[in-house]
Structure formats: structure tokens, C-alpha cells
Design an enzyme around this catalytic site. Sequence first.
Site, mmCIF file in Angstrom:
data_model
loop_
_atom_site.group_PDB
_atom_site.id
_atom_site.type_symbol
_atom_site.label_atom_id
_atom_site.label_comp_id
_atom_site.label_asym_id
_atom_site.label_seq_id
_atom_site.Cartn_x
_atom_site.Cartn_y
_atom_site.Cartn_z
ATOM 1 N N LYS A 163 0.849 -1.203 0.000
ATOM 2 C CA LYS A 163 0.000 0.000 0.000
ATOM 3 C C LYS A 163 0.883 1.251 0.000
ATOM 4 O O LYS A 163 1.900 1.294 0.714
ATOM 5 C CB LYS A 163 -0.919 -0.020 1.229
ATOM 6 N N SER B 259 -9.917 2.115 2.479
ATOM 7 C CA SER B 259 -8.974 2.792 1.615
ATOM 8 C C SER B 259 -7.957 1.865 0.935
ATOM 9 O O SER B 259 -7.347 2.266 -0.052
ATOM 10 C CB SER B 259 -8.195 3.819 2.444
ATOM 11 N N SER C 12 -10.398 -0.073 6.783
ATOM 12 C CA SER C 12 -9.733 0.050 5.483
ATOM 13 C C SER C 12 -9.020 -1.195 4.987
ATOM 14 O O SER C 12 -8.557 -1.225 3.850
ATOM 15 C CB SER C 12 -8.742 1.213 5.512
#
Lengths: 498, 501
Positions: free
Chosen positions: B79, B154, B178
Site C-alpha cells: 500500500k 482505503s 480500510s
Amino acid sequence: MTTTLVPYDEALTRYEPVLGIETHIELGTKSKMFCGCSTEFGAPPNTQVCPVCLGLPGSLPVTNQAAIEGIIKIGLALNCSIVEWCRFARKNYFYPDMPKNFQISQYDEPLCVDGHLDVEVDGETYRIEIERVHMEEDTGKSLHVGGATGRIQGADHSLVDYNRAGIPLVEIVTKPIVATGDKAPLVARAYATELRELVRALGVSDVRMEQGSMRCDVNVSLMPAGSSVWGTRSETKNVNSLRSVERSVRHEIERQAGVLDAGERVIQETRHFHEDTGTTTSGRSKEEAQDYRYFPEPDLVPMAPPREWVDELLTDRPELPAARRARVRAEWSLSDKELQDIVNAGALDLIEETVRAGAEASAARKWWMNELSRRATEQGVELTELPVTPADVVRVSALVAEGALNDKLARQVFDGVLAGEGTPDEVVEKRGLKIVSDEGELSTVIDEVIAGNPDIAEKIRGGKVAAAGALVGAVMKATRGQADAGRARELIIQKLTG
Amino acid sequence: MSTIKKTAAELAELFASGEASAEEIAREHLGRIRAVDGDVKAFLHVDEDNVLAQAQAVDARRAAGERLGPLAGVPIAHKDVFTTKDMPTTCSSKILEGWQPPYDATITARLREAGLVILGKTNMDEFAMGSSTENSAFGPTHNPWDLTKIPGGSSGGSSAAVASYQAPLATGTDTGGSIRQPAAVTGLVGMKPTYGGSSRYGVVAFASSLDTPGPMARTVLDAALLHEAFSGHDPMDSTSIDRPVPPVVEAARRADVEGLRIGVVKEFGGDGYQPGVLARFREAVELLESLGAKVVEVSCPHFGHALPAYYLIAPSECSSNLARFDAMRYGLRVGDDGTRSAEEVMALTRAEGFGPEVKRRIMLGTYALSSGYYDAYYGKAQQVRTLIARDFDAAFEQVDVLVSPTTPTTAFPIGERADDPMAMYLADLCTIPSNLAGNAAISVPCGLADEDRLPVGLQVMAPVLADDRTYRVAAAVERALQDRWGGPLLAQAPDLTEAVK
């Protein structure tokens, strides 16, 4: 707006000052508050930085335990309670020298609370109550380039050095200091002096005001004499010496009295002190001050210093200045005035070291306080900065005690040491500074002196022994001071009356 | 032999036995990225040369006889919120576009040390604020099950990368759901460890007291292996727990729930929940009962206040955490033409550099922390947080784990909630309590909703530091359901290369 200053003594007839002092002290830890970077003063800009103290995205602070130890030592020495649990808080505001645009500080949960420090002014003791002592990190340093004043106004551009960012900073806040009357400036100075001595004795900071490792913000307000309703305060920043602490309080009293006499209102604001003029000028008005939006720092776990650790720090602490002064005063049989003079001259450490190294207290005090203090003053340096050591003083004292030097010669030995000619023994050797104790040589000189001063010799023969002093002086002159004056006197009287 | 559909555990085995090199495995995954990521848009940054160099280095370490971790040779999608010193780190924000950090996050460093090969950085909602990855400044990511749908957020780039076989593993961060929500809507396993169980050092902060890095994978075992690989105490993170990592891999292998007490959270269900989601959830609970668990209903009366409390605490912390993006030291700088003050440049940069959702939260948080409002907002929210933690404590006195749907709905269409923040926030309704309380929670696939044939997630929550318990339950569900389905749920996803053609 120009304010007419009211003469100090007159101001004090109508107004009563109330003080408050906030002191920032940079701790002398090896590494910064929340990272491993060095805290060494004077390194090239931005060479002592890392992702943490630069506040780079993703970096996190980790508390330096040595700093926590330092602040607890200060808290204990100020007779504070050390809380069992407290947190850091974020103080949020934007400024380029603050890498994260928040400062890690403490807000409503300081580590040390409710202490006091006693200070003495003109033989009277004032107890300064301490509200809190808390831990925070220092900011970077901005350098405004191109302006006339070095201030941001008028500068072309600014440079920022983050070496200082993240250095552990202890903030010590007094409660309002009241009822000091016309002694207010002296009390403020005595407090700053005593605090500096205390922190220095603890060994947790070098407390050098000129380098900024100790900085005072001085709050002053006035209320009409006899009133109990405090006036509006100003906060003077940039007070970088003990003398300035005193002067800034004095100036604020004169200035605020002028404002109040004119029927105006004192504005709550920060003011800057100017060393050259001894005056303050307006800074940022607190009425338009920012909202710092304090909240508990979520990146750090709470501080909970174990009780046993705190007790240990209390037990193991060094002798504090007040206790030391009491001890020294008794051991050396000093009057208050004599002790105060020693402290003021910054000679206590030197004299004590000299005594520890074997000199008599009276001799050590005589040389440091009379001879060497005078020379430091002449050269405009601190006593500690003179190139003479306690060991040198011990040696000179010993030479005087054994009769190898008299005071006059001893002073010449110090001349040599200060001029870099070597140790006292080397100076004695090089300059040939030895008391003339050879009786034959001395006897010859005395005979010459008697022959050259028949009138005086006659008086002595006639029983006026006191007149021998004049001949002793002549002998000393003839031997360039190297004769033993006592022995010379004995010989003169013996020759003329014996 | 294609390696792209293999699990991380299988790939690690191939690498360890010498049947496949890290380079071969990496090349195949890079090929897959080239083939499908033009449509999925999971990655923000892939540098093939860098990936191959990493893989070759891992092969060289193996050849030199170095003892590598159990996931050595396995590729991973990372990420873009984790700092990487050899790749940009942008958090999908214009304000950090092109920023290359000078240091690796602790988790990045641990992945490298363990011999994993970082394929690239994945898309996300800007600064991890969002539930759809639509808040990325660099465009949305698409759900591999249906490219018109969101992949969650996210960590939507990470979920889409793993669900489309571009990587067998991915990292995520979970501040309000997330990791779990994107895992749920893409048919993956996603785990939020106990707060403090995984290091935040080098994770660009959104809300410090909530942010929790965790693993995303196609199987429970893979998630556990990754969890174990990067977890454990980190002296660089003051909030990191100095305790052994819970035995998550062992729990994932054990996969039994015999005698376990399972509580169904009464407050999560009913209005606002998609019928297909509730149906799959009920079946999963029945399944657990049939496997020998004792199921009871448990009330957590304050969970209903979790969402509003979260939307005060998270924005408050973010308003302070994101203050550092000021154009002075790194990242975007706008308006520095020599006539403007530093303050003006800061304001112009922040106005242009942050997207609307980030600005909304900075403003909310600034307001909530302001003098005069602090007690009513931030202070009150912290009290609610305590009550929620107490709800968990009380619940865990009665049961070993709690279960709920991970999200109220399946993946929604891209654009549907973009202009409706409140609707968007509801996606995290069930996941937020575990962030506020800091306990462990996992999402594991439990089937497809009848209405849209899109994945549904089962959330399993366990007490602080009982992370292994969530893996035990998730693995049991996974095993039983795969027996029923005749294979992994993802096998039912459309073939992307076919779909694209």
C-alpha cells in the site's frame, strides 16, 4: 504610541508589581527528545537531523528516558510532586521552523507540579512558588536574511536550521510572585540565578543563557498599591542574561506605570527585550493569539515514572546550591556578605576545588577573591575563563606558606602563569623569583642601605625603632622585593641597636 | 507452470524447494500486472527493473545458504502509505506526488528482510480517508469482480491487486475498516491486528490512535503467514506492544471452533443491510454452530455511537497529523514566486494539494479540537470510545469471539456515493468499533449475495492480543465453505483477461 516612563521609585509608590516567570531549559542529553540525533551545539546547519526530528511522513517519536530523568531531577530539586501518570500533548500551530507544525509538549497534565524555590535578596528570603515543570521539544531555528534587524520584517528570505528541532526542553512556570515591592527586579534576577545554579548543580544542562540553553520569559503586571485585583500582564521574551531579567522587570514597571498613569490600558501581549537600550517593544498581541488545539499526543504512550525510580533519583542527587552554601559558610567561617561575594564572583567552585586540593580556605579565598577576581574584571572575562587552575593556586599558597614567596612575589608568579609562562614553579624559576634568605647577601644590602640613609639610622640608634620601616622598604627595593622583609627588619635593628 | 493463481504458502514452498526462483515468480506476476492492471488500476507505481533486482537478490541470498523467512520469494503488493526508500510514497495525494522517502517503514524493512519481493505501490483513498478508493488523486481502482464497482477502501488498490491475481499478498492499513471492508467486497481475507501489534513506523499517519497495518490475502493461512512475517515489537513505535506475536499461523492451520463461544452482535443487522449480505451472514453463523461452536446473541449497546465518535476522533488526529504537509521541506509547493510569504505558500499548497475528502476531515478535526468545542466534541467522543471498549470487555466475558457482517452492503457502483459522504461513511459501520477499542478483527469471505453475485464478508472480532482466535474461526469457516463451494470463492470471479477481451 509613545509611553512616558515613570521613574522607578515613583512608580513603586503607586503600584504593586506581580511577576511570573517561565523558564525554558535545554537538557544536556546526548540525543534529542524523540530520536537518536546528537544535540551538540554549533554543528553546521541541518547536519543533526533524521526522519523523526524532521517530522517526515510516517516517522514516529520515541521518548528519551534520559530526558525524563533530567526533568524529574529538576522537579525534585524544586520540591515538586512528580505525578504518577501523565501524557504529552500536541500544541498545534504553523511555523516553518516546526517540522510537524505541532510541538510535542504537555498541556493539562504536567509531569512535575506544586514546588517552590527559596531565593535571597538583601538578607531576606522570598519563596517562589512553582506551578509546574513540564517536558517538551525545541523547535528549529529561523534565520531571516536580508533585513536590517534580523527579524522577519524586511527580510528577503529565511533559512531554517533543524539541528535544534527536537532537543529536550524543560519549561518551569512559577505561580504569580507577589509582595516583592521595590525588590521585584532583584527577586526576578535572584530566582533566575538560583534556578541556573540549581540546574547546573544537578548536571542536567549547561544552562548557558547566551547560547540559549536557558531562556526566560518574564510576565509583569501592576496593580494599584493596596489593591488585590491584578492588572493585565505583558510577557517579555528574549531575555538572555540574568542582568536582562532584572532590567526588563524594571523597565516594564516604569513603562506600565506610565501607561496606567495616562489612564490607558496595558495590552496583554508579548514584548521583546533589547539588551542595548534596556527597553521592550511590542511583539504579538495575545488578544489575537492562536488557538493551539491541544490534545493528548496519540503517538506516545503515557509517562508513568515508577515510584522507586523517583525515590532513587531523590536519594542519589548531588548537594544542592543552598545546602552547599550553608556548609561552606560554616566550614570556612564566612559572613553572609563574604559568602555572597564569593557566589556573585562565580568563585565558589574554584575555591572549593582549591581547598580540596590542599590549600587553606583563607588562602584560597584570598587569592581567588582579591587577586584573581580583580584580574578577571580587568580583562573582562569570567573568573573561570582565566588561564589559572586551582592547582596553580594551591602551589602558590604552599610557596608562600613555606616562606619561599611573599605576597608581592606571589602576585608576580600569577602574572607569569596568566601570561602563559608555565606552572608556578616554572615561573619562579624563569623569573628568578625567590625570597633572598642568604644572610650574607642580605647583610651586605642592609649595610649599604644604612650607609646610604645616615639620618634614619641615627634615629633608630636613638631608640626610634619604628623608623626601621623606611630602611626595610629600601632593602626590599634594592632586592626587587626578593628579601624576607621580617628578617631584614630584625637584622637592621640588630645592627643599629645590638 | 503458471504461479499467479497459487497461494503465498504454495509459492513459498515452490521457492523453498527450488522448484521456482523468486525471479520466475516475480516475472509471471509482472506479466499479470501488465495484462490486467490497465483495467483494474490497482498499482500507482511498478518499476519492473527494481522488482527483478529484488527477486534476483532473494535468489542470491537463497543460493548463498541464507536462512530466509517462510514467505521468501513471494511477491507482495504494498500500500502506498508505507514508506519505501526505493519507490515513491504518495498516499495517493497530489501533495506528495513524486516524493521518495529517505527511509523504509519498519514493515517495509521486515518484508525485505523476510525475502518478499515488493511488486509496487498500490492505490488508496487519499491519506487512507475513504471506503472506495475513489478519493485517490490518481483515479479510482476497479473491483475485479465487476469493473464498474468499487474495490473498497482505503486499501482498494491492495484488495484489487490480490483479487485479480496480480499479487498473492498485499499490505493494508485499517483505521476504520480500510483492510476488512475492501477484503470483504473483493472476496479476500483481510485482518486488522490488535492495535500496537504491527508497527506504524513509516506508515504515513491518518489517525495515530487508530491506524493499524495488517495483511490481505486470498486465504486465511496466507494472511496469517504475512501477519507473522511483519508483526512484533518495534522500538521505533512507542505504541508498539512488547509481547510475542500471537500464534496466528498455528491458529490458521488448526481451523477448529469446537466448543468456542461465539456472540452475534445484536446491533449489526436490520435496516440499511442488504438482504443478500444478511442471508450469507446467517448461513455462516449456522455453519459455525454446525461445526461445534456455541452461538449466542450479544448486545453491545454503545456500538451505535461508534460511527459519530470515530468521525470526531479520526478527523481531529488527522487535522494535526496532516499539518506537516506545508511545502516547506518536501512534496508539492504552490505559489512560491518570491512575492509570497511562507504562510501564503503553505495555504496555496494545501488548497491545491489536498482533495475534498481530506479537506473535509481536516476542517472537521480542526473544529472539534478548537477551544470551546473540545469538550463537547473530541472529549465526548473519547468518552464514547471508552464505553465501546467496555462493551467489548463485557461481551468477551460471555463469548470468545464476536461476529457480524463486515459491511452492510456488497461493492457499490463507482460514483454512486461519491457525493454523499454520509452514505460512504456507513460502509464502515461494523468495522469501526474494533478500531476504537483496538482489538483484533478479521474479514473472511462467506459467499456471494443473491442480488448481485458479489462477495460478502464475515467479520470475526476477538479481544486485544487474541488475534489468533480470529484466524481460528476464519480458517474454520473458510475450510467448511470451500468444501461446500468446491474451491475458493475467487474461483467464481469472472476471468479478467476474458472479460477484458
